[in-house]
Motif scaffolding. Sequence first.
Motif, PDB file in Angstrom:
ATOM      1  N   ARG A 169       0.540  -1.322   0.034  1.00  0.00           N
ATOM      2  CA  ARG A 169      -0.198   0.038   0.227  1.00  0.00           C
ATOM      3  C   ARG A 169       0.817   1.255   0.032  1.00  0.00           C
ATOM      4  O   ARG A 169       1.649   1.264   0.051  1.00  0.00           O
ATOM      5  CB  ARG A 169      -1.091   0.164   1.846  1.00  0.00           C
ATOM      6  N   GLN A 170       0.182   1.978  -0.304  1.00  0.00           N
ATOM      7  CA  GLN A 170       1.079   3.739  -0.791  1.00  0.00           C
ATOM      8  C   GLN A 170       0.458   4.628   0.357  1.00  0.00           C
ATOM      9  O   GLN A 170      -0.925   4.374   0.152  1.00  0.00           O
ATOM     10  CB  GLN A 170       0.995   3.986  -2.190  1.00  0.00           C
ATOM     11  N   GLY A 171       1.241   5.791   0.492  1.00  0.00           N
ATOM     12  CA  GLY A 171       0.400   6.909   1.414  1.00  0.00           C
ATOM     13  C   GLY A 171      -0.090   7.051   0.135  1.00  0.00           C
ATOM     14  O   GLY A 171      -1.355   8.469   0.918  1.00  0.00           O
ATOM     15  N   PHE A 172       0.313   7.867  -1.123  1.00  0.00           N
ATOM     16  CA  PHE A 172      -0.132   8.830  -1.760  1.00  0.00           C
ATOM     17  C   PHE A 172       0.059  10.334  -1.462  1.00  0.00           C
ATOM     18  O   PHE A 172       1.214  10.666  -1.312  1.00  0.00           O
ATOM     19  CB  PHE A 172      -1.684   8.456  -2.884  1.00  0.00           C
ATOM     20  N   LEU A 173      -1.702  10.406  -1.083  1.00  0.00           N
ATOM     21  CA  LEU A 173      -1.764  12.699  -0.687  1.00  0.00           C
ATOM     22  C   LEU A 173      -1.243  12.207   0.685  1.00  0.00           C
ATOM     23  O   LEU A 173      -1.228  13.337   0.847  1.00  0.00           O
ATOM     24  CB  LEU A 173      -3.311  12.836  -2.046  1.00  0.00           C
ATOM     25  N   SER A 174      -1.115  11.781   1.336  1.00  0.00           N
ATOM     26  CA  SER A 174      -0.448  11.523   2.595  1.00  0.00           C
ATOM     27  C   SER A 174       0.792  11.205   3.089  1.00  0.00           C
ATOM     28  O   SER A 174       1.136  11.036   4.148  1.00  0.00           O
ATOM     29  CB  SER A 174      -1.779  10.338   3.506  1.00  0.00           C
ATOM     30  N   ASP A 175       1.169  11.140   2.463  1.00  0.00           N
ATOM     31  CA  ASP A 175       2.999  10.937   1.535  1.00  0.00           C
ATOM     32  C   ASP A 175       3.706  12.157   1.554  1.00  0.00           C
ATOM     33  O   ASP A 175       3.212  12.222   0.404  1.00  0.00           O
ATOM     34  CB  ASP A 175       3.297   9.889   0.708  1.00  0.00           C
ATOM     35  N   PRO A 176       4.488  12.377   2.019  1.00  0.00           N
ATOM     36  CA  PRO A 176       5.111  13.830   1.990  1.00  0.00           C
ATOM     37  C   PRO A 176       5.698  13.622   0.476  1.00  0.00           C
ATOM     38  O   PRO A 176       6.144  14.868   0.342  1.00  0.00           O
ATOM     39  CB  PRO A 176       5.864  14.188   2.734  1.00  0.00           C
ATOM     40  N   GLY A 177       7.063  12.653   0.379  1.00  0.00           N
ATOM     41  CA  GLY A 177       7.233  12.221  -1.135  1.00  0.00           C
ATOM     42  C   GLY A 177       6.767  12.189  -2.178  1.00  0.00           C
ATOM     43  O   GLY A 177       7.324  12.224  -3.206  1.00  0.00           O
ATOM     44  N   GLN A 178       5.332  11.849  -1.903  1.00  0.00           N
ATOM     45  CA  GLN A 178       4.418  11.911  -3.517  1.00  0.00           C
ATOM     46  C   GLN A 178       3.151  13.096  -3.187  1.00  0.00           C
ATOM     47  O   GLN A 178       3.051  12.527  -4.796  1.00  0.00           O
ATOM     48  CB  GLN A 178       3.708  10.473  -3.108  1.00  0.00           C
ATOM     49  N   SER A 266       4.034  19.798   3.055  1.00  0.00           N
ATOM     50  CA  SER A 266       4.924  19.761   1.361  1.00  0.00           C
ATOM     51  C   SER A 266       4.252  19.806   0.274  1.00  0.00           C
ATOM     52  O   SER A 266       4.624  19.769  -0.337  1.00  0.00           O
ATOM     53  CB  SER A 266       5.140  17.968   1.423  1.00  0.00           C
ATOM     54  N   THR A 267       3.091  20.399   0.828  1.00  0.00           N
ATOM     55  CA  THR A 267       1.650  20.949  -0.861  1.00  0.00           C
ATOM     56  C   THR A 267       1.656  22.131  -0.453  1.00  0.00           C
ATOM     57  O   THR A 267       0.439  23.022  -1.224  1.00  0.00           O
ATOM     58  CB  THR A 267       0.882  19.521  -1.219  1.00  0.00           C
TER      59      THR A 267
END
Length: 320
Positions: A169-178, A266-267
């Motif tokens: 699973r990926q963090g997507f919009l909750s991942d600072p790197g993504q 990050s955004t």
Amino acid sequence: MSTLPRALTLPPRTGTTPAEARRAARRRSRRDRATAWAFISPSVVVILGLSVVPVVWSLLLSFRADDLVTPGRWVGLDNYRALAQDPNFRTAVGNTIQYAALYVPLSLVGGLALAIALNRRIRFVGLYRTLVFVPFVVSATAQGVLFSFILDPDFGVANSLLHHLGVSRQGFLSDPGQAMFLLVLISLWSGVGFCVVVYLAALQDVPPELVESARLDGANLRQVLRHVTLPALTPVTVFLLLWQLISALQVFDLIYVTTKGGPLGSTTVVVYFVWQQAFQMFTAGYGAAAAYVLALALLVSGGVLRLVRAREGRVEGGRS
């Protein structure tokens, strides 16, 4: 006994002096001006009330410490000095530059590639063009809601598909790197359509005899694109570059709906930073100062692009 018809007589004409003629012309001119102002005055009031007055008011606000509720005070350039030392503002500027540096060139290149691919007589080309342009019509708010559901780290469709493919699973919009890269991809999903339509219209104006002459001279597709098509598209490219740059520097609604400046800032872009300062922190003067820094950046960007275009025009004129 028949009677002859009486001859008609016209009253004698009274002479009009030049002075009277000038006065009559001035009266007509005043009536015309009054009529014109009566028609355009509603629009003038709207323009002044919704554009000029807010611009002047916000400029004055940027020199004040004001929360829009209690009486403020004049602080001069203190808000601008504080911005220069604010790490959060520097982070917002860096995020904005990163977003623009990714979104603008990718949207131009992707739009040009799709426009060239769709600028031919193929089956269902009208349907393909419509499908490419439809995302541009969708509002950024609707896009944000849609992709928030798709990219939800717990219940989203994207992670469900990755799970079936054996990917973690990926963090997507909750991942600072993504998060920032995904926001750029979402923006490209809609922004490329506008570039495609503009480039398609410009490709219709490329003289076919130039393309045919280049092919008769032995030029391949890449050479025709480089030496014929791209130079003819230069004015349109400059326009799209400026348009997409302004759109990138002003991005707000997509970020507000999806990440709200997170995760971990990050955004957070400049416009979202302005909104935070004005309506969350209630430091409206500080937010207005940040907004005018952004406005200055937009003016400088537009001026630079205009100078570049003017220089290219002079060079082309000298060659011809």
